[in-house]
Design an enzyme around this catalytic site. Structure first.
Site, PDB file in Angstrom:
ATOM      1  N   LYS A  74      35.999  35.671  46.680  1.00 24.82           N
ATOM      2  CA  LYS A  74      36.889  36.565  47.426  1.00 24.82           C
ATOM      3  C   LYS A  74      36.498  38.025  47.184  1.00 24.82           C
ATOM      4  O   LYS A  74      36.461  38.832  48.114  1.00 24.82           O
ATOM      5  CB  LYS A  74      38.349  36.311  47.016  1.00 24.82           C
ATOM      6  N   ASP A 106      48.383  36.269  51.298  1.00 19.95           N
ATOM      7  CA  ASP A 106      48.295  34.801  51.305  1.00 19.95           C
ATOM      8  C   ASP A 106      49.342  34.192  52.243  1.00 19.95           C
ATOM      9  O   ASP A 106      49.252  33.018  52.602  1.00 19.95           O
ATOM     10  CB  ASP A 106      48.546  34.251  49.886  1.00 19.95           C
ATOM     11  N   GLN A 140      45.936  33.985  42.185  1.00 18.33           N
ATOM     12  CA  GLN A 140      45.208  32.720  42.360  1.00 18.33           C
ATOM     13  C   GLN A 140      45.935  31.568  41.659  1.00 18.33           C
ATOM     14  O   GLN A 140      46.282  31.673  40.484  1.00 18.33           O
ATOM     15  CB  GLN A 140      43.785  32.878  41.780  1.00 18.33           C
TER      16      GLN A 140
END
Ligand code: NAP
Length: 295
Positions: A53, A120, A97
């Site tokens: 990422k 997200d 994460q």
């Protein structure tokens, strides 16, 4: 005739190029879109995802900062960090994460992120906006990427039967919410299957669009697929393969070689849905920067 391949790498490259252009425009007005990624603990797979990422951000000209916290981090410490990232005007997107160490309350973490920076799309505010068909929220990256694959492949989705196997909060449920909306690349009749679905094949055989997000290799066999269907395989499982140098390979939920003979369109694993997830994260981050700039 075998199904046409949906090439996620090519379609994701197009999204990244478009994002790079938007980043350049923002930079010209003095705004550098920035993603903050928080990694708690030392799960090796998470470390790989986080590194990917970060690299992807840099490639499109964004700033990124990866904050690595020890596995012993307390809930309070993590919340404090999120508060400081929420307050930092140079940070436009925040991602924590998963998976988290057991002392961390995952849903409290998601709720603490400012919904305007929740790239997200997991915060209840963004989940609600998706359900309500409001377009100013953030859509979770994997379902958004699948919708983009359908758009790029010119699938005329209106009125089609879309069957989704898997009902997780990150893939199955938001996927269903997207495809049932009244809008472009949607307007489907949606069925969601899960562990308690009585006869999975009865549902999958009806699907004009079959999306599977389970993580069970070989779950979807050729006899479960309607001829000509679009099959999108989200599943990723590493299996032993002595013919490979590494001794392993990645596979999806779909029995690819056999299903390719029946389907009309199909995503490979790897190289199908996977590359889209990070591309859509970049798109969400640039959207966050654009919105915060005009707020
Ligand atoms: P998850 O949270 O474990 O959800 C799996 C879902 O599959 C659950 O809803 C489960 O039902 C359902 N299921 C399990 N066995 C089933 C069966 N026999 N028949 C029908 N449904 C069944 O997983 P996830 O996070 O959604 O991820 C799913 C897969 O996609 C994994 O392989 C993951 O690695 C992969 N993934 C890939 C990407 C990408 O970027 N390509 C992104 C995210 C995830 P219940 O709810 O009843 O348990």
């Amino acid at each position: 005739m075998p199904a046409e391949l949906i090439d996620g790498k090519v379609i994701a490259a197009g999204v990244r190029a478009e994002v790079a252009g938007e980043v350049a425009t923002l930079k010209a007005s003095g705004i550098v879109p920035k993603l903050a990624v928080v990694l708690v603990g030392d799960d090796p797979a998470s470390a790989v995802y986080v590194a990917a990422k970060g690299r992807a951000c840099v490639e499109v000209g964004m700033a990124e900062s990866t904050i690595r916290l020890p596995a012993t981090t307390s809930q309070g410490e993590l919340m404090q960090l999120l508060d400081s990232l929420n307050a930092d005007s140079t940070v436009h997107g925040i991602l924590v994460q998963s998976p988290f160490p057991s002392q961390i309350d995952c849903s409290a973490v998601i709720r603490r992120i400012d919904p305007a920076k929740d790239v997200d799309g997991f915060h209840p505010v963004n989940v609600g906006k998706l359900m309500a068909g409001e377009r100013d929220g953030f859509v979770p990256c994997t379902p958004a990427g699948i919708q983009e694959l359908l758009r790029a492949s010119n699938v005329a989705t209106r009125g089609l039967d879309c069957v989704i196997v898997g009902r997780s909060n990150i893939v199955g449920k938001p996927m269903a919410a997207l495809m049932v909306q009244d809008g472009p690349v949607a307007n489907c009749t949606v069925t969601v299957c899960h562990r308690y679905t009585r006869d999975l094949a009865v549902h999958t055989r009806r699907a004009d669009i079959l999306i599977t997000a389970v993580g069970r290799p070989g779950l979807i066999t050729a006899d479960m697929v309607k001829p000509g269907a679009a099959v999108l395989d989200v599943g990723i499982t590493r299996i032993p393969d002595p013919t490979r140098k590494s001794g392993t390979r990645l596979v999806g939920d779909v029995d690819f070689d056999a299903v390719r003979e029946v389907a009309g369109l199909i995503t490979p694993v790897p190289g199908g849905v996977g590359p889209m997830t990070i591309a859509m994260l970049l798109r969400n981050t640039v959207r966050a920067a654009q919105r915060l700039a005009t707020a």
